[in-house]
Scaffold this active site. Structure first.
Site: not given
Length: 309
Positions: A153-159, A177, A243, A202, A138
Site C-alpha cells: 500500500g501507499q506510504s502512510g496508509v497504516g501498514k 518497510d 463483496r 517504524e 515496499h
C-alpha cells in the site's frame, strides 16, 4: 557484482584449498554442477566450463587408466579461464597432472571429505538459494497462522501499525518497510528483511521499535514463504470493491503469481482482524472450502427453486 565466488564455497563447506589460490575470487554464475566423466574420456565438445567441477571416485578411477600423455591433455582441457573451481571429493589423492594444470591455469583446486552425491546436493541447494532471482518490495511481511502475508500500500496508509497489532495478537513479523524477495522455485517466493532493519518496526509519531526486544523471540521470523498479498488503499467511494470474494485478483512478483486481496481503509475498520480472517479464509480455500462459492451455489439453488414454484 557476482553473488557467489569460489571463496564463498571454501568458507561455507570448509573445503581444503590445494592450489590455485589466486583464482578464489572467480565468480560462480550457475547453480548447475558438472561431473566431467565423459570429458575424462576426451569428449570436450559440450564441456560446461562455467560450472563447478566435481571429481569423485568414478571419474578418478577411470582417469588412472589413461596414459601419462592423455592425463596431462585431459586435465589441461578441464582447467579453463571460465572454470570457477574443481573439487575432489572423499579426500582422494589429487593427481599430479591435475595439480600441475591448476597451477598453470590458476583454477582453484579444492578437496572435501564428503561423498560426491552428498556434496553435490548441498552445493546445489546453496547455489540455488544464493543465485535465485531477487527483488525488493515496499511493504510489510507477517506470518499469520502459517500464511506468509505481504501487506502493501501507499506510504502512510497504516501498514506498520497493522503489523504491530498483528504482532500483539500473536503473529510474527518478518520484515517492515522493505521486503527482500527471492524466487527459489517457479512458484516459491521467500521474503526476508534487510540486515540493517531486521526485527525493527517504524511507527509514525512513536519512532522505531525493536519487535524482538519488546515482544520476545517468538514474535519474529527471519524469512517466510509468501503466499498471499493484501493491498491496503484509502477507501474510494467511486470504486466498487469485491463483496463476495468470487473474483480472485493476482499480483506478479518476478515470475510468480500470488493471490491478491484489496482492502479499503477508513476509520472504524479493524484491519488486523480482517487480515487475520483473510489469512484463515485463504487457508480454507486451499483446503477446498470456499465460502463465497458455497453462497453462490445456495443462491442459484434458491433462484431455481423459486422459478419452479
Amino acid at each position: 557484482m557476482p553473488k557467489v565466488r569460489t571463496k564463498d564455497l571454501i568458507e561455507q563447506f570448509q573445503l581444503e584449498l590445494v592450489s590455485g589460490e589466486e583464482g578464489i575470487h572467480r565468480p560462480i554464475d550457475t547453480s548447475d554442477l558438472s561431473r566431467p566423466g565423459i570429458e575424462m574420456a576426451g569428449f570436450f565438445t559440450y564441456y560446461p566450463a562455467d560450472r563447478v567441477q566435481l571429481l569423485g571416485k568414478t571419474e578418478l578411477t577411470f582417469f588412472d587408466t589413461l596414459t601419462t600423455e592423455q592425463k596431462q591433455e585431459r586435465m589441461k582441457a578441464l582447467c579453463t579461464e571460465e572454470t570457477p573451481c574443481i573439487i575432489v571429493t572423499r579426500n582422494q589423492d589429487v593427481p599430479d597432472e591435475l595439480l600441475q594444470a591448476s597451477r598453470e591455469s590458476g583454477v582453484p583446486l579444492l578437496r572435501s571429505a564428503q561423498t560426491t552425491t552428498r556434496l553435490s546436493s548441498r552445493l546445489t541447494n546453496y547455489l540455488e538459494g544464493k543465485l535465485a532471482p531477487t527483488t525488493a518490495v515496499h511493504g510489510v511481511l507477517v506470518d499469520i497462522y502459517g500464511v506468509g502475508v505481504l501487506i502493501t500500500g501507499q506510504s502512510g496508509v497504516g501498514k506498520s501499525e497493522t503489523a504491530l497489532e498483528l504482532v500483539k495478537r500473536g503473529h510474527r513479523l518478518v520484515a517492515d518497510d522493505s521486503v527482500e524477495i527471492r524466487q527459489e522455485d517457479e512458484d516459491t517466493l521467500v521474503g526476508s528483511s534487510p540486515d540493517l532493519i531486521e526485527h525493527l518496526l517504524e511507527i509514525r509519531g512513536l519512532g522505531i521499535i525493536n519487535v524482538m526486544t519488546l515482544f520476545g523471540a517468538g514474535a519474529v521470523r527471519n524469512y517466510k514463504r509468501i503466499t498471499l498479498v493484501i493491498n491496503l488503499e484509502i477507501w474510494d467511494q467511486k470504486k466498487n470493491y469485491d463483496r463476495l470474494g468470487l473474483d480472485e485478483e493476482k499480483m506478479k512478483i518476478i515470475d510468480t503469481e500470488l493471490t491478491k486481496i484489496t482492502l479499503p481503509v477508513r476509520p472504524g475498520r479493524n484491519l488486523a482482524v480482517i487480515i487475520e480472517v483473510a489469512a484463515m479464509n485463504f487457508r480454507l480455500k486451499r483446503m477446498g472450502v470456499n465460502a463465497a462459492q458455497q453462497f453462490s451455489e445456495r443462491l442459484m439453488s434458491a433462484i431455481e427453486l423459486g422459478n419452479q414454484e
